[in-house]
Design a protein around this motif. Structure first.
Motif, mmCIF file in Angstrom:
data_model
loop_
_atom_site.group_PDB
_atom_site.id
_atom_site.type_symbol
_atom_site.label_atom_id
_atom_site.label_comp_id
_atom_site.label_asym_id
_atom_site.label_seq_id
_atom_site.Cartn_x
_atom_site.Cartn_y
_atom_site.Cartn_z
ATOM 1 N N UNK A 1 50.495 36.656 49.243
ATOM 2 C CA UNK A 1 50.957 37.397 50.418
ATOM 3 C C UNK A 1 50.590 36.659 51.703
ATOM 4 N N UNK A 2 49.391 36.053 51.737
ATOM 5 C CA UNK A 2 48.971 35.299 52.923
ATOM 6 C C UNK A 2 49.888 34.104 53.151
ATOM 7 N N UNK B 1 54.809 36.214 60.267
ATOM 8 C CA UNK B 1 54.536 37.630 60.489
ATOM 9 C C UNK B 1 53.087 37.924 60.116
ATOM 10 N N UNK B 2 52.646 39.146 60.417
ATOM 11 C CA UNK B 2 51.288 39.549 60.096
ATOM 12 C C UNK B 2 51.127 39.922 58.626
ATOM 13 N N UNK B 3 49.866 40.135 58.243
ATOM 14 C CA UNK B 3 49.523 40.520 56.871
ATOM 15 C C UNK B 3 48.724 41.815 56.909
ATOM 16 N N UNK C 1 42.439 35.646 52.025
ATOM 17 C CA UNK C 1 43.639 35.448 52.840
ATOM 18 C C UNK C 1 43.416 34.415 53.937
ATOM 19 N N UNK C 2 42.266 34.476 54.609
ATOM 20 C CA UNK C 2 42.005 33.540 55.711
ATOM 21 C C UNK C 2 41.814 32.116 55.205
ATOM 22 N N UNK C 3 41.335 31.985 53.975
ATOM 23 C CA UNK C 3 41.209 30.655 53.392
ATOM 24 C C UNK C 3 42.583 30.022 53.201
ATOM 25 N N UNK D 1 47.110 33.486 60.413
ATOM 26 C CA UNK D 1 47.876 34.726 60.278
ATOM 27 C C UNK D 1 47.061 35.911 60.780
ATOM 28 N N UNK D 2 47.704 36.786 61.534
ATOM 29 C CA UNK D 2 47.043 38.008 61.991
ATOM 30 C C UNK D 2 46.901 38.975 60.814
#
Length: 291
Positions: free
Chosen positions: A22-23, A31-33, A73-75, A80-81
């Motif tokens: 998803x990330x 787009x955001x997550x 996700x940040x990895x 992404x927001x």
């Protein structure tokens, strides 16, 4: 739709795989997550010797689950927001509501069967049938370099699935394999208006018609996405078996929520259900835009 990518989180390895995918999708789409955890109280069937649940313990469990998901996700997509959401309610209903404003929903094929968890087996099936946006179910072994496999049935309702598959292939820079399976029992209306279905078993004629149907189903998209390398594959055989067999080595398979011959009220066709349960790669289910 420019809404966020939504992913169901329960802490299981299946859902963390969904978070990573998803990330990447959110980053590619710009787009955001949204990381969504559906929270419900223990059922009346909780064993008598089970430990009591305190508000503090529940909060720590949920916070830890979402923190792990956000770290994953940040990895993958540091720019992404990311929004974290804990919602009280049945997981299937919570995520179905989320799909109303999302551009894509991602879930694992299986989750945890414990307090506060998303029962992703049932959730995945429900979202595939009732989600308002395309639903990507992470199953099988993803093959990042594999082609996008598009199951073409030629029905007007499958146009949204065709469009999603081409956009996905263009976004990921991968080829697209348009597969149309047919047999002599495939229902079509050929010839004069009064001809009933199954009127002919002229195999050459049937094959020509199926080739035409496949070409017409994707013709507009090949012009819209000239960067996508397309392979047309016509297969004679059992439709469900042919599609499932072709998922080996694919990066993702795209199917419509309900294809040719679907009954009113039956939101997930038999082919889509079979693929959802037996595909060897992730499955994207796309409902018709008019639904």
């Amino acid at each position: 739709m420019s809404g966020p990518v939504v992913v169901g989180v329960d802490g299981s390895e299946s859902s963390l795989t969904a978070v990573a995918v998803a990330a990447r999708e959110a980053a590619l789409r710009g787009v955001g997550l949204r990381l969504v955890h559906a929270f419900g109280w223990p059922s009346v069937h909780t064993p008598l010797k089970a430990p009591p649940w305190s508000a503090t313990g529940v909060r720590e469990m949920v916070d830890g689950t979402l923190a792990d998901a956000e770290l994953r996700a940040r990895t993958i997509a540091p720019d992404v927001e990311i929004a974290r959401e804990v919602v009280v309610g049945e997981p299937v209903m919570v995520l179905e509501l989320e799909t109303r404003t999302a551009s894509l929903a991602v879930v694992g094929s299986r989750g945890l069967n414990r307090f506060g968890s998303l029962l992703l087996g049932s959730t995945a099936g429900h979202l595939a049938a009732h989600g308002r946006c395309p639903v990507l179910v992470m199953r099988g072994r993803p093959e990042p370099a594999g082609p996008v496999l598009l199951a073409v049935d030629g029905s007007p309702r499958s146009a949204a699935a065709v469009g999603f598959a081409f956009a996905y292939a263009s976004l990921h820079g991968t080829p697209l394999r348009a597969l149309h399976a047919w047999n002599t029992h495939t229902e079509r209306s050929y010839g004069a208006p009064g001809d009933p279905p199954f009127v002919t078993y002229d195999e050459d004629r049937l094959r020509d018609e199926e080739e035409r149907l496949l070409a017409e189903a994707i013709s507009g998209m090949t012009e819209k996405y000239p960067d996508v390398e397309v392979e047309r594959r016509l297969v004679r055989g059992r439709i469900r078996h042919s599609v499932i067999e072709a998922t080996a080595g694919a990066g993702v398979v795209v199917v419509g929520a309900r294809g040719r011959g679907g009954f009113t009220g039956l939101r997930l066709g038999s082919v889509s259900q079979a693929v959802l349960h037996h595909a060897q790669c992730p499955v994207a289910v796309v409902r018709a835009e008019e639904e």
